[in-house]
Write a protein that holds these residues in place. Structure first.
Motif, PDB file in Angstrom:
ATOM      1  N   ASP A  98      -7.410  -6.136   5.355  1.00  0.00           N
ATOM      2  CA  ASP A  98      -6.340  -7.041   4.934  1.00  0.00           C
ATOM      3  C   ASP A  98      -6.620  -8.499   5.267  1.00  0.00           C
ATOM      4  OD1 ASP A  98      -4.907  -4.772   4.207  1.00  0.00           O
ATOM      5  OD2 ASP A  98      -3.878  -4.666   6.143  1.00  0.00           O
ATOM      6  N   CYS A 156       1.926   1.254   5.902  1.00  0.00           N
ATOM      7  CA  CYS A 156       0.479   1.473   5.896  1.00  0.00           C
ATOM      8  C   CYS A 156       0.014   1.657   4.461  1.00  0.00           C
ATOM      9  CB  CYS A 156       0.113   2.738   6.674  1.00  0.00           C
ATOM     10  SG  CYS A 156       0.449   2.648   8.422  1.00  0.00           S
ATOM     11  N   LYS A 157      -1.241   1.349   4.239  1.00  0.00           N
ATOM     12  CA  LYS A 157      -1.816   1.652   2.931  1.00  0.00           C
ATOM     13  C   LYS A 157      -2.017   3.149   2.771  1.00  0.00           C
ATOM     14  CE  LYS A 157      -4.199  -2.669   2.074  1.00  0.00           C
ATOM     15  NZ  LYS A 157      -5.488  -3.349   1.973  1.00  0.00           N
ATOM     16  N   LYS A 158      -2.374   3.795   3.906  1.00  0.00           N
ATOM     17  CA  LYS A 158      -2.507   5.254   3.921  1.00  0.00           C
ATOM     18  C   LYS A 158      -2.179   5.722   5.321  1.00  0.00           C
ATOM     19  CE  LYS A 158      -7.350   5.524   5.168  1.00  0.00           C
ATOM     20  NZ  LYS A 158      -8.160   6.633   5.526  1.00  0.00           N
ATOM     21  N   LEU A 177       0.064  -6.087   6.867  1.00  0.00           N
ATOM     22  CA  LEU A 177       0.528  -5.927   5.486  1.00  0.00           C
ATOM     23  C   LEU A 177       1.749  -6.800   5.176  1.00  0.00           C
ATOM     24  CD1 LEU A 177       0.236  -2.080   4.825  1.00  0.00           C
ATOM     25  CD2 LEU A 177      -1.170  -3.913   3.883  1.00  0.00           C
TER      26      LEU A 177
END
Length: 146
Positions: A97, A11-13, A64
């Motif tokens: 994304d 995850c990005k966050k 991602l």
């Protein structure tokens, strides 16, 4: 008929409401697809020849993954298992994304992002469920232009 769930833990966050295993890091992303393919090979007999009806990429944030990795994973699954006549392939995506090229790639490989995608006259309309500040889920739509 069988289904396969593939968990992509990147995850990005990390979202406060998510209870699934994920990391706000892509530290091991470069080796992940290769390791996953090795695991698919190790588990190839688990389904005992059942036809694959569904493949679900969940997470984390599967969108991602690098270009070509989803196709590579699906290709390896198809080399190990027989698909039903019209398998459903679903991938969770983060709208941030998405690019037009990625949307077309998902469409071409028959993946169904967790959103509705409609195309009219070369313009993709994306209907997504998005979390707003009040933490309620709301449907929104937004055109993705070329």
């Amino acid at each position: 008929m069988a289904g396969i769930y593939i968990h992509i833990p990147f995850c990005k966050k990390k979202c406060h409401y998510c209870n699934f295993f994920s990391q706000a890091s892509v530290k091991y992303q470069d080796v992940f697809a290769g390791i996953l393919i090795k695991e698919l090979l190790l588990q190839k007999d688990y389904l005992e020849g059942e036809k694959i009806r569904t493949i679900y990429f969940g997470g984390g944030t599967p969108s991602l993954l690098k270009e070509g990795e989803v196709e590579k994973i699906i290709g390896n699954i198809s080399s190990l298992h027989v698909f039903s006549s019209n398998p459903e392939i679903t991938i969770e995506v983060n709208p941030d994304d998405l690019t037009l090229a990625k949307l077309k790639k998902y469409r071409d490989q028959r993946s169904k992002p967790i959103m509705q995608i409609a195309e009219k006259d070369g313009i993709f309309l994306v209907f997504v469920i998005r979390v707003f500040r009040n933490q309620r889920l709301r449907f929104v739509s937004a055109p993705v232009v070329r």
